[in-house]
Design a protein around this motif. Structure first.
Motif, PDB file in Angstrom:
ATOM      1  N   UNK A  38      34.176  56.845  48.790  1.00  0.00           N
ATOM      2  CA  UNK A  38      34.643  55.534  48.343  1.00  0.00           C
ATOM      3  C   UNK A  38      35.029  55.632  46.876  1.00  0.00           C
ATOM      4  N   UNK A  39      35.713  54.605  46.389  1.00  0.00           N
ATOM      5  CA  UNK A  39      36.249  54.638  45.026  1.00  0.00           C
ATOM      6  C   UNK A  39      35.544  53.631  44.126  1.00  0.00           C
ATOM      7  N   UNK A  40      35.354  54.059  42.893  1.00  0.00           N
ATOM      8  CA  UNK A  40      34.821  53.192  41.849  1.00  0.00           C
ATOM      9  C   UNK A  40      36.010  52.754  40.994  1.00  0.00           C
ATOM     10  N   UNK A  41      36.340  51.482  41.078  1.00  0.00           N
ATOM     11  CA  UNK A  41      37.481  50.940  40.345  1.00  0.00           C
ATOM     12  C   UNK A  41      36.977  50.444  38.993  1.00  0.00           C
ATOM     13  N   UNK A  42      37.312  51.149  37.927  1.00  0.00           N
ATOM     14  CA  UNK A  42      36.672  50.875  36.645  1.00  0.00           C
ATOM     15  C   UNK A  42      37.709  50.756  35.532  1.00  0.00           C
ATOM     16  N   UNK A  43      37.578  49.678  34.762  1.00  0.00           N
ATOM     17  CA  UNK A  43      38.312  49.529  33.498  1.00  0.00           C
ATOM     18  C   UNK A  43      39.828  49.384  33.692  1.00  0.00           C
ATOM     19  N   UNK A  44      40.210  48.536  34.641  1.00  0.00           N
ATOM     20  CA  UNK A  44      41.638  48.286  34.820  1.00  0.00           C
ATOM     21  C   UNK A  44      42.009  46.819  34.619  1.00  0.00           C
ATOM     22  N   UNK A  76      34.951  49.547  54.521  1.00  0.00           N
ATOM     23  CA  UNK A  76      35.754  49.186  53.357  1.00  0.00           C
ATOM     24  C   UNK A  76      34.928  48.996  52.111  1.00  0.00           C
ATOM     25  N   UNK A  77      34.289  50.055  51.626  1.00  0.00           N
ATOM     26  CA  UNK A  77      33.379  49.952  50.487  1.00  0.00           C
ATOM     27  C   UNK A  77      34.047  50.452  49.208  1.00  0.00           C
ATOM     28  N   UNK A  78      34.001  49.637  48.168  1.00  0.00           N
ATOM     29  CA  UNK A  78      34.393  50.068  46.833  1.00  0.00           C
ATOM     30  C   UNK A  78      33.415  49.470  45.827  1.00  0.00           C
ATOM     31  N   UNK A  79      33.363  50.059  44.647  1.00  0.00           N
ATOM     32  CA  UNK A  79      32.543  49.557  43.536  1.00  0.00           C
ATOM     33  C   UNK A  79      33.495  49.185  42.421  1.00  0.00           C
ATOM     34  N   UNK A  80      33.310  48.001  41.852  1.00  0.00           N
ATOM     35  CA  UNK A  80      34.268  47.571  40.842  1.00  0.00           C
ATOM     36  C   UNK A  80      33.651  46.596  39.859  1.00  0.00           C
ATOM     37  N   UNK A  81      34.346  46.450  38.752  1.00  0.00           N
ATOM     38  CA  UNK A  81      34.004  45.418  37.789  1.00  0.00           C
ATOM     39  C   UNK A  81      34.385  44.042  38.334  1.00  0.00           C
TER      40      UNK A  81
END
Length: 452
Positions: A38-44, A76-81
């Motif tokens: 899965x993806x870590x969506x960071x700082x966008x 559908x797992x993601x990690x995000x701000x």
């Protein structure tokens, strides 16, 4: 190929269909084939928003979730701000790069529970602190205790070889306590999964501020670090360091009406009151209402890819109770209802399993909390007890008081005076004597156990 030959940058724009196709098909999907789960969506985050431009972080959350869900249904797992109201629909959130400090820890329970107010129920935090700070085993342990009773358990730190939060980075006593906590988290999966299913199906947050369940009690709006953890527990994390004289840390607690149990010690507490609770380094304040039934795995090493063959039920006696355990594999769901009949001293088990998910040879073991009894009869649908009686807690209370006095940094004479008053069995005289003690913490650590 013109951009590649000329080394021109690709302008990040998920609202451009060609860019979006290249972003997923040429960059991310090949990496997933190599093993990325899965993806870590960071700082966008993007500051410019308007009629024709959407915050790129919000788009990333939605597009990554939908792409993953389309290719791997149910995953559908993601990690995000946090990307603003409505962004709770897609990612597991996180509270940003926390500082490794007591002040930072103190804010996290409030921050995590109130995230539910805008639907952000699966909220996480950097357990132990992400950056800065100094080595503090107690801080890391207290943070992990809170983390075990959080929606998401996520140890995290900056790229610094000395900041790792793994248990082996701490002294032996801290390490062993951390290992037990991580094992407990795994054992709690049946309870966590049941409560998280209710979040999915009914929108009920796993963590709720106390005023959710008791909106008419004014005091519930003034206990920001306390919260309901699922339907059966109340947690009051310790977010301050140990007192130098008592060797204990403390926190304020309000419990609703009824009888409650300390999940760790099994001691009973009367509700409808506000008090200060004290805990040793390896103990933490988690309270369970009488009549509650907590399903747990018997073996913390059991695989999460299949339903467990053995379930341990922690049964907090004193009142009738009912709990519905929910289990699932993919889209298939099985439900098992446990009902405790206090007067009949009997637990009934009803499995509602249309898909035959539950192992046919599943076994249940029952641990009584607050009472004692022998299993008289056990079948697949019922557990009955005999020689049932309420547990006498006086010896446990005496042992805990003696232990607290033993390690307190006060004079031996003062310890002896408190102990003599306690063993005299005159509660009124003891409370009057305690009121003369000037040290609030010394007085409080004994009063808690006497007035509980």
């Amino acid at each position: 190929m013109r951009h590649t030959k000329n080394e021109e940058p690709a302008i990040f724009n998920l609202q451009n269909s060609q860019f979006k196709s290249a972003y997923f098909n040429l960059v991310h999907h090949p990496l997933e084939k190599q093993g990325v789960d899965f993806w870590w969506i960071d700082w966008q985050q993007g500051g410019a928003r308007g009629q024709n431009k959407v915050d790129p972080l919000w788009l990333l959350n939605a597009d990554h979730f939908q792409d993953s869900e389309l290719r791997h249904p149910g995953e559908g797992l993601i990690l995000s701000r946090y990307a603003g109201p409505g962004s709770h629909r897609y990612p597991v959130g996180f509270s940003g790069d926390t500082v490794a400090s007591w002040e930072s820890l103190k804010f996290q329970p409030y921050f995590t529970s109130t995230a539910s107010n805008i639907g952000y129920t699966w909220w996480s935090h950097d357990i132990g602190g992400h950056m800065r700070g100094t080595y503090d085993g107690e801080l890391s342990l207290r943070w992990l205790q809170f983390g075990v009773f959080s929606p998401i358990l996520r140890l995290h730190s900056s790229n610094n070889i000395f900041m790792g939060k793994e248990p082996w980075n701490y002294e032996q006593s801290i390490k062993l306590a951390m290992v037990k906590l991580l094992q407990l988290r795994h054992k709690l999966v049946p309870y966590l999964d049941s409560e998280n299913y209710r979040t999915h199906a009914e929108g009920l947050p796993l963590i709720q501020p106390m005023y959710y369940g008791h909106p008419n009690d004014e005091i519930t709006y003034h206990v920001p670090n306390e919260y309901q953890f699922g339907s059966e527990m109340v947690v009051a994390p310790i977010t301050t360091p140990t007192d130098s004289e008592t060797g204990l840390a403390s926190t304020k607690v309000w419990l609703p009406k009824g009888t409650w149990y300390d999940m760790v010690t099994g001691l009973t507490y009367h509700g409808d009151r506000f008090f200060t609770t004290y805990r040793e380094m390896t103990n933490y304040p988690v309270f369970v209402r009488a009549g509650s039934i907590i399903p747990m795995t018997k073996n913390y090493m059991s695989s999460l890819n299949q339903l467990p063959q053995e379930i341990e039920l922690k049964l907090f006696t004193g009142e009738d109770g009912e709990y519905e355990m929910v289990e699932h594999q993919g889209e298939q769901v099985a439900k098992t209802v446990f009902q405790w009949h206090e007067k009949q001293q009997r637990l009934t088990i009803t499995t509602l399993d249309a898909q035959d998910l539950v192992p046919v040879d599943r076994r249940y073991s029952v641990t009584l909390i607050g009472s004692e009894g022998k299993v008289e009869r056990q079948t697949a649908t019922e557990v009955a007890f005999q020689d049932y009686r309420i547990t006498d807690q006086s010896e446990k209370v005496a042992s805990l008081i003696k232990s607290r006095l033993q390690f307190a940094k006060i004079s031996f004479e003062e310890k002896q005076s408190i102990w003599k008053m306690f063993i005299s069995r005159n509660r009124g005289d003891l409370l009057q004597f305690l009121s003369t003690i000037e040290n609030d913490e010394i007085r409080g650590m004994i009063t808690e156990l006497v007035e509980k």
